[in-house]
Write an enzyme that holds these catalytic residues in place. Structure first.
Site, mmCIF file in Angstrom:
data_model
loop_
_atom_site.group_PDB
_atom_site.id
_atom_site.type_symbol
_atom_site.label_atom_id
_atom_site.label_comp_id
_atom_site.label_asym_id
_atom_site.label_seq_id
_atom_site.Cartn_x
_atom_site.Cartn_y
_atom_site.Cartn_z
ATOM 1 N N ARG A 120 36.482 22.882 2.080
ATOM 2 C CA ARG A 120 37.212 21.612 2.025
ATOM 3 C C ARG A 120 36.496 20.568 1.168
ATOM 4 N NH1 ARG A 120 38.427 22.392 7.926
ATOM 5 N NH2 ARG A 120 40.452 23.444 7.963
ATOM 6 N N LYS A 142 39.947 15.590 -13.033
ATOM 7 C CA LYS A 142 41.109 16.476 -13.006
ATOM 8 C C LYS A 142 40.614 17.919 -13.062
ATOM 9 C CE LYS A 142 45.019 13.883 -14.866
ATOM 10 N NZ LYS A 142 46.043 13.833 -15.946
ATOM 11 N N GLU A 184 41.074 15.474 -29.187
ATOM 12 C CA GLU A 184 40.940 14.591 -28.037
ATOM 13 C C GLU A 184 40.134 13.339 -28.385
ATOM 14 O OE1 GLU A 184 42.509 14.838 -25.317
ATOM 15 O OE2 GLU A 184 42.876 16.940 -24.794
ATOM 16 N N LYS A 226 37.730 6.623 -21.696
ATOM 17 C CA LYS A 226 38.287 7.385 -20.586
ATOM 18 C C LYS A 226 37.778 6.866 -19.246
ATOM 19 C CE LYS A 226 39.692 11.775 -18.817
ATOM 20 N NZ LYS A 226 39.865 13.224 -19.037
ATOM 21 N N GLU A 236 46.547 8.724 -11.451
ATOM 22 C CA GLU A 236 47.704 8.667 -12.349
ATOM 23 C C GLU A 236 48.946 8.188 -11.608
ATOM 24 O OE1 GLU A 236 49.717 11.902 -15.246
ATOM 25 O OE2 GLU A 236 47.530 11.789 -15.391
ATOM 26 N N ARG A 241 46.701 5.916 -16.567
ATOM 27 C CA ARG A 241 46.048 7.180 -16.914
ATOM 28 C C ARG A 241 47.003 8.138 -17.616
ATOM 29 N NH1 ARG A 241 41.711 10.732 -13.358
ATOM 30 N NH2 ARG A 241 41.410 12.329 -14.966
ATOM 31 N N ASN A 245 47.726 11.495 -21.630
ATOM 32 C CA ASN A 245 48.488 12.728 -21.852
ATOM 33 C C ASN A 245 49.212 12.743 -23.196
ATOM 34 O OD1 ASN A 245 47.826 13.780 -19.274
ATOM 35 N ND2 ASN A 245 49.470 12.598 -18.330
ATOM 36 N N HIS A 248 50.243 15.987 -24.936
ATOM 37 C CA HIS A 248 50.088 17.104 -24.012
ATOM 38 C C HIS A 248 51.409 17.710 -23.555
ATOM 39 C CE1 HIS A 248 46.016 15.618 -24.053
ATOM 40 N NE2 HIS A 248 45.611 16.575 -23.249
ATOM 41 N N HIS A 252 51.370 21.420 -24.290
ATOM 42 C CA HIS A 252 51.363 22.440 -23.239
ATOM 43 C C HIS A 252 52.495 23.439 -23.435
ATOM 44 C CE1 HIS A 252 48.923 19.878 -20.124
ATOM 45 N NE2 HIS A 252 48.179 20.341 -21.113
ATOM 46 N N HIS A 266 43.582 24.821 -26.939
ATOM 47 C CA HIS A 266 44.145 23.639 -26.295
ATOM 48 C C HIS A 266 44.119 22.426 -27.221
ATOM 49 C CE1 HIS A 266 45.148 20.619 -23.353
ATOM 50 N NE2 HIS A 266 43.994 20.015 -23.533
#
Length: 366
Positions: A120, A142, A184, A226, A236, A241, A245, A248, A252, A266
């Protein structure tokens, strides 16, 4: 040395940027070890860096064990996640222990997610070895794995305790990986910092060529940007935030079409995605056509794809939009897009019609 703090209250953590910090990592990691064994997770491509780190820790009487995973985006999978969790449990990792993620974005994402769910939640440290990971994925918490349905669909927000960025590690990074990471970097200029995009146009080629001053300045600028955005919108939820993206949603979909393979890295997909976001914005009359052309020209000059053909994607617009429908940001059948009113003027648009996007992509493919 540059130290930037991600300000998240009692979960705040430092990002240390210093050439050669890997060889001084024991100064930072020994207090976190608490006399216990540190697990170092890496991949075959950067195993040598892990061996260096183990030697550094051993010299400081810090015990460590290394877990070496296969390289590549396909490592972000259920299979590798399960194997990694089992291996960490075999090592007796406790909730108060720290696991070291030593590698690029794939290792950082996978290790971070494993630590989010192991018992956990246990702690981890990011030591990113690629430009992309140093300027983006190692910061912000993330974590995720990929599935057949899409990229990063299974994951959690789980902040590291520390990020150690050694720009000197990029000396051994293949040129293609450096260019992919640069996508990036330039993204931060496109989002809300037109002066930084100007800097990228002037110094991006030097950065790609390995100029230490340009590289260090870009890393520090991107990390600071960032860290500021993450502190303002960690999960987000308020839209801030989400600006990170940019490129992206398109990117993606391109990655999914390429099978999350080495055919399209990527960062390469993000570059093409940024160009497509600006081209779409221009076609819709939102952004000046000259700005979209300027973005595409800069990406081409750096050696990054500026659209579908350059990314090696020949799929129809409908096929690519089908990939987008699996995007984790879908809400009530609507997919928010990052569009732009110009360079440095990105915004979140929740009214974009996916059929319009499909038709746009078909025109881009011709």
């Amino acid at each position: 040395m540059t130290v930037i703090t991600v300000a998240l209250g009692d979960r705040s953590y430092p990002i240390v940027i210093e050439a050669g910090v890997l060889d001084r990592a024991a100064d930072h990691l020994a207090p976190l070890a608490r006399g216990r064994t540190l697990a170092i997770v890496t991949d075959e491509n950067v195993r040598g860096h892990a061996e260096r780190l183990q030697a550094v820790l051993a010299a400081a009487d810090v015990r460590s064990e290394t877990i070496v995973l296969p390289p590549g985006e396909q490592t972000k999978s259920w299979t590798q996640l399960a194997a990694l969790c089992d291996r960490l449990l075999d090592l007796g990792i406790e909730r108060g222990d720290h696991v070291i993620a030593l590698g690029g974005g794939v290792i950082g994402d996978l290790v971070g997610f494993a630590c989010a769910i192991l018992k956990r939640g246990c702690r981890f440290v990011q030591i990113p070895t690629s430009l992309l990971a140093q300027v983006d994925s190692s910061v912000g918490g993330k974590t995720a794995i990929n599935t057949r349905a899409g990229k990063n669909l299974i994951g959690a927000f789980h902040q590291p305790s520390l990020v150690l960025i050694d720009p000197a590690l990029l000396d051994t990074l293949p040129a293609r990986e450096v260019r992919a990471g640069y996508a990036e970097v330039v993204k931060y200029g496109l989002i809300d910092d037109p002066a930084f995009f100007d800097w990228c146009e002037a110094h991006g080629a030097a950065l790609i060529a390995g100029d230490p001053a340009a590289r260090d300045q870009a890393i520090a600028h991107a990390v600071a940007a960032k860290a500021r955005i993450v502190a303002a919108d960690e999960h987000e939820t308020n839209g801030t935030r989400a600006l990170l993206n940019l490129g992206h949603t398109f990117g993606h979909a391109l990655e999914a079409e390429a099978g999350f393979s080495q055919a399209l890295l990527h960062g390469e997909a993000v570059a093409a995605g940024c160009a497509l976001a600006f081209a779409f914005s221009a076609e819709q009359g939102i952004a000046p056509a000259a700005d979209a052309a300027r973005v595409a020209a800069h990406l081409r000059a750096i050696g990054l794809p500026d659209g579908l053909a350059a990314a090696g994607i020949g799929a129809s617009g409908a096929t690519l939009v089908d990939h987008m429908r699996h995007d984790k940001k879908m809400a009530a059948g609507t997919l928010p897009f990052l569009l732009a009113r110009g360079i440095g003027r990105t915004y979140l648009d929740r009214t974009v019609d996916l059929d319009t996007v499909a038709a746009f992509l078909d025109r881009q493919a011709r």
